[in-house]
Design an enzyme around this catalytic site. Structure first.
Site, PDB file in Angstrom:
ATOM      1  N   LYS A  56       0.837  -1.210   0.000  1.00 47.82           N
ATOM      2  CA  LYS A  56       0.000   0.000   0.000  1.00 47.82           C
ATOM      3  C   LYS A  56       0.872   1.261   0.000  1.00 47.82           C
ATOM      4  O   LYS A  56       0.524   2.274  -0.621  1.00 47.82           O
ATOM      5  CB  LYS A  56      -0.955   0.007   1.184  1.00 47.82           C
ATOM      6  CG  LYS A  56      -2.320  -0.562   0.855  1.00 47.82           C
ATOM      7  CD  LYS A  56      -2.406  -2.053   0.852  1.00 47.82           C
ATOM      8  CE  LYS A  56      -2.432  -2.746  -0.446  1.00 47.82           C
ATOM      9  NZ  LYS A  56      -2.492  -4.221  -0.334  1.00 47.82           N
ATOM     10  N   ALA A 185      -3.502 -12.837 -12.772  1.00 46.08           N
ATOM     11  CA  ALA A 185      -4.207 -11.553 -12.662  1.00 46.08           C
ATOM     12  C   ALA A 185      -5.043 -11.534 -11.392  1.00 46.08           C
ATOM     13  O   ALA A 185      -6.219 -11.172 -11.401  1.00 46.08           O
ATOM     14  CB  ALA A 185      -5.091 -11.334 -13.882  1.00 46.08           C
ATOM     15  N   GLY A 186      -4.426 -11.958 -10.274  1.00 43.99           N
ATOM     16  CA  GLY A 186      -5.111 -11.925  -8.986  1.00 43.99           C
ATOM     17  C   GLY A 186      -4.803 -10.622  -8.278  1.00 43.99           C
ATOM     18  O   GLY A 186      -4.392  -9.630  -8.891  1.00 43.99           O
ATOM     19  N   VAL A 187      -4.979 -10.644  -6.975  1.00 40.56           N
ATOM     20  CA  VAL A 187      -4.877  -9.408  -6.210  1.00 40.56           C
ATOM     21  C   VAL A 187      -3.456  -8.826  -6.255  1.00 40.56           C
ATOM     22  O   VAL A 187      -3.257  -7.627  -6.461  1.00 40.56           O
ATOM     23  CB  VAL A 187      -5.296  -9.654  -4.747  1.00 40.56           C
ATOM     24  CG1 VAL A 187      -5.649  -8.346  -4.090  1.00 40.56           C
ATOM     25  CG2 VAL A 187      -6.464 -10.596  -4.666  1.00 40.56           C
ATOM     26  N   SER A 272       2.558 -14.402  -9.340  1.00 38.08           N
ATOM     27  CA  SER A 272       1.572 -14.198  -8.256  1.00 38.08           C
ATOM     28  C   SER A 272       0.371 -15.065  -8.586  1.00 38.08           C
ATOM     29  O   SER A 272      -0.625 -14.596  -9.113  1.00 38.08           O
ATOM     30  CB  SER A 272       1.196 -12.721  -8.156  1.00 38.08           C
ATOM     31  OG  SER A 272       0.915 -12.187  -9.449  1.00 38.08           O
ATOM     32  N   GLY A 274      -1.160 -17.202  -6.316  1.00 39.49           N
ATOM     33  CA  GLY A 274      -1.769 -17.682  -5.078  1.00 39.49           C
ATOM     34  C   GLY A 274      -0.721 -18.022  -4.036  1.00 39.49           C
ATOM     35  O   GLY A 274       0.478 -17.908  -4.267  1.00 39.49           O
ATOM     36  N   ASP A 315      -3.933 -17.508   7.730  1.00 37.83           N
ATOM     37  CA  ASP A 315      -3.721 -18.092   6.398  1.00 37.83           C
ATOM     38  C   ASP A 315      -3.483 -19.591   6.449  1.00 37.83           C
ATOM     39  O   ASP A 315      -3.826 -20.310   5.513  1.00 37.83           O
ATOM     40  CB  ASP A 315      -2.499 -17.441   5.721  1.00 37.83           C
ATOM     41  CG  ASP A 315      -2.823 -16.106   5.057  1.00 37.83           C
ATOM     42  OD1 ASP A 315      -3.935 -15.586   5.289  1.00 37.83           O
ATOM     43  OD2 ASP A 315      -1.963 -15.580   4.313  1.00 37.83           O
ATOM     44  N   ALA A 323      -5.642 -10.255   5.990  1.00 39.23           N
ATOM     45  CA  ALA A 323      -5.135  -9.893   7.308  1.00 39.23           C
ATOM     46  C   ALA A 323      -6.278  -9.692   8.305  1.00 39.23           C
ATOM     47  O   ALA A 323      -6.180 -10.123   9.466  1.00 39.23           O
ATOM     48  CB  ALA A 323      -4.297  -8.624   7.204  1.00 39.23           C
ATOM     49  N   HIS A 447     -22.925  15.832   2.980  1.00 36.60           N
ATOM     50  CA  HIS A 447     -22.853  16.329   1.602  1.00 36.60           C
ATOM     51  C   HIS A 447     -21.804  17.434   1.505  1.00 36.60           C
ATOM     52  O   HIS A 447     -21.775  18.304   2.374  1.00 36.60           O
ATOM     53  CB  HIS A 447     -24.215  16.891   1.180  1.00 36.60           C
ATOM     54  CG  HIS A 447     -24.181  17.506  -0.177  1.00 36.60           C
ATOM     55  ND1 HIS A 447     -24.155  16.734  -1.329  1.00 36.60           N
ATOM     56  CD2 HIS A 447     -24.135  18.806  -0.575  1.00 36.60           C
ATOM     57  CE1 HIS A 447     -24.093  17.555  -2.375  1.00 36.60           C
ATOM     58  NE2 HIS A 447     -24.088  18.822  -1.948  1.00 36.60           N
TER      59      HIS A 447
END
Ligand code: FAD
Ligand code: NAI
Length: 468
Positions: A56, A185-187, A272, A274, A315, A323, A447
């Site tokens: 991130k 083409a995963g995360v 990538s 998995g 996991d 996470a 708003h």
């Protein structure tokens, strides 16, 4: 030999949170974790060290670069000479990781959790207790929590090493690759492919399936593909990788696509495809810890393994490899050990992909709801009709609410757009309380905010959007 009420093996989101909650509940707690960064112990597991957090940080840095170089002009801001200092970007990312991993060490101290650096191995039972090798020190524990996480799955044709990298390597390129290949083409492929594309790489994504984001609502994947292709990500679906060869300067990947054989050349290749459960160094075989056919630790609904007083979470037990799912299991398990009613609601676990636009969903897609025999109604509202999104200069995407046609209960929510990683929280909270589309629609939303799109999508389930 020191004795603990709870000993956690693995200091990732599952393990460190379980340890903190156990300590809060009054247990004498220890955690043994083997993650090493720059030759030192670094708590936080995959997520904090080489996963969620550094990815991130790089997504944010690269997004700022893209904003400055491609979007500022639209706001009347002229910038020239913008360039990327990869070393500085990586150093900033490392700083963020240091802060957070150090933060876990601080929390351990604060909660009086004993921390061991190295491998944890189950040795034997001794009456009601387990004897565990905690990084070379034998200790006893009444309850042992296995939270050893996962590792990247390698493509047998292309073992990791050299120019072929997994998530850690893909977060450490010292220069922007000119040609970057991504298998899967995963995360991870979408997030890290986006990082390096924004910084200047030509990115080619090779995916075995005929499409991507299969778990998401159909419309989301369609809109995402349109946006990613517009950005220049080059997707190839339905490919079969047949050969991967590397030399000093890069990697050649041969694959078949629609019966044609193609060889593509890349400077770097991210694999990538998995992740696999990690039970390395745990001594699972020797003590007879039962694993399933894919190597995940088998647990029951209370995270109990086949061994008495040995539990597993995160996991390493499978399910969504996220996470926040791992953390919630840590809390629930510590509470169960304390005799409380710990619980994780697996029906409402948000998924967020931090690309641009961001993608987020929770609960059932329209198709999944129909497959369950439910009568559904849906409401969709675009960001292009929202004042704040227009002000931002990012009106891409939409929010879709799936609700039960009879009860009005929200079954799922699906979002693509700027900032949806933050917008999904309110719907998840309403879903957690079994709330309805009407509840969401009648909640006052400030708003102008992007969150008004969520409200309008809820109104749209009853065909009464106000601004469309
Ligand atoms: P881990 O985090 O893998 O931690 C396990 C720990 O146990 C590690 O420190 C390991 O060294 C240690 N260990 C293993 N065996 C032993 C042993 N025998 N003795 C002692 N220690 C041991 N999820 C999200 O929710 N959001 C995201 O944005 C996100 N981004 C990601 C990005 C990337 C690039 C990757 C790879 C993953 C991402 N994930 C994300 C997934 C997330 O990182 C995992 O779901 C999460 O880390 C799982 O937590 P865990 O505690 O089960 O395992
Ligand atoms: P993934 O499961 O998301 O995607 C793997 C992709 O690789 C799939 O589309 C699959 O069809 C494809 N694939 C598998 N074998 C292939 C082959 N031989 N050739 C071509 N394509 C192939 O896995 P990924 O991206 O490795 O991420 C692992 C996990 O980490 C995720 O499932 C997620 O749980 C977690 N993660 C979460 C993030 C988030 O929450 N934002 C970010 C990154 C990772």
């Amino acid at each position: 030999m020191d004795s603990y009420d709870v000993l956690v093996i693995g200091g990732g989101p599952a393990g460190y949170v379980a340890a903190i909650r156990a300590a809060q509940l009054g247990f004498k707690t220890a955690c043994v974790d083997a993650f090493e960064r720059n030759g030192k112990a670094s708590l936080g597991g995959t997520c904090l060290n080489v996963g969620c957090i550094p990815s991130k940080a790089m997504l944010d840095s690269s997004e700022k670069f893209e904003m400055i170089t491609h979007e500022a002009a639209e706001h009347g801001i002229q910038v020239s000479g913008a360039s990327v200092d990869v070393a500085k970007m990586l150093a900033r990312k490392a700083g963020v990781v240091d802060k957070l991993t150090g933060g876990v060490a601080y929390l351990f101290k604060k909660n009086k959790i004993t921390s061991f650096f190295g491998y944890g191995k189950l040795l034997r039972q001794d009456g009601e207790e387990w004897v565990v090798d905690a990084a070379g020190t034998e200790v006893k524990a009444r309850h042992v929590i296995v939270a050893t996480g996962s590792n990247p799955r390698a493509l047998p044709l292309a073992p990791f090493g050299g120019h072929v990298v997994e998530n850690s390597g893909a977060l450490e390129f010292t220069a922007v690759p000119q040609q970057l290949g991504v298998i899967g083409a995963g995360v991870i492929g979408l997030e890290l492919g986006s990082v390096w594309r924004r910084l200047g790489a030509q990115v080619t994504v090779l995916e075995a399936l005929p499409g991507f984001l299969m778990a998401a609502d159909d419309g989301l994947a369609k809109e995402a593909l349109k946006q990613f292709q517009k950005q220049g990500l080059d997707f190839h679906f339905g490919v079969n990788i047949t050969k991967v060869e590397q030399d000093d300067s890069g990697v050649s990947v041969t694959y078949t696509e629609k019966d044609a054989e193609v060889t593509a050349r890349f400077d770097k290749l991210i694999v990538s495809i998995g992740r696999v459960p990690n039970t390395n160094g745990l001594g699972a075989d020797a003590v007879g810890l039962a694993l399933d056919e894919r190597g995940f630790v088998k647990v029951d609904g209370h995270y109990r393994t086949n061994l008495p007083n040995v539990y597993a979470i995160g996991d390493v037990i499978g399910g969504a490899m996220l996470a926040h799912k791992a953390e919630e299991e840590g809390v629930a398990l510590a509470e169960m050990i304390a005799g409380q009613a710990g619980h994780v609601n697996y029906d409402v676990i948000p998924w967020v992909i931090y690309t641009s636009p961001e993608i987020a969903w929770a609960g059932l897609s329209e198709k999944q709801a129909k497959e369950k025999g439910l009568t559904v109604k849906t409401g969709q509202f675009p960001f292009s009709a929202n004042g704040r999104a227009l002000g931002h200069g990012d009106p891409r995407g939409f929010v879709k609410v799936v609700a039960d046609a009879q009860s009005d209960r929200i079954l799922g929510v699906h979002m693509i757009g700027s900032g949806v990683s933050e917008l999904i929280g309110e719907v998840v909270a309403i879903m957690e309380f079994g709330g309805s589309a009407e509840d969401l629609a009648r909640t006052v939303h400030a708003h102008p905010t992007l969150s008004e799109v969520v409200k309008e999508a809820a109104l749209a389930t009853d065909k009464r959007s106000l601004h469309m």
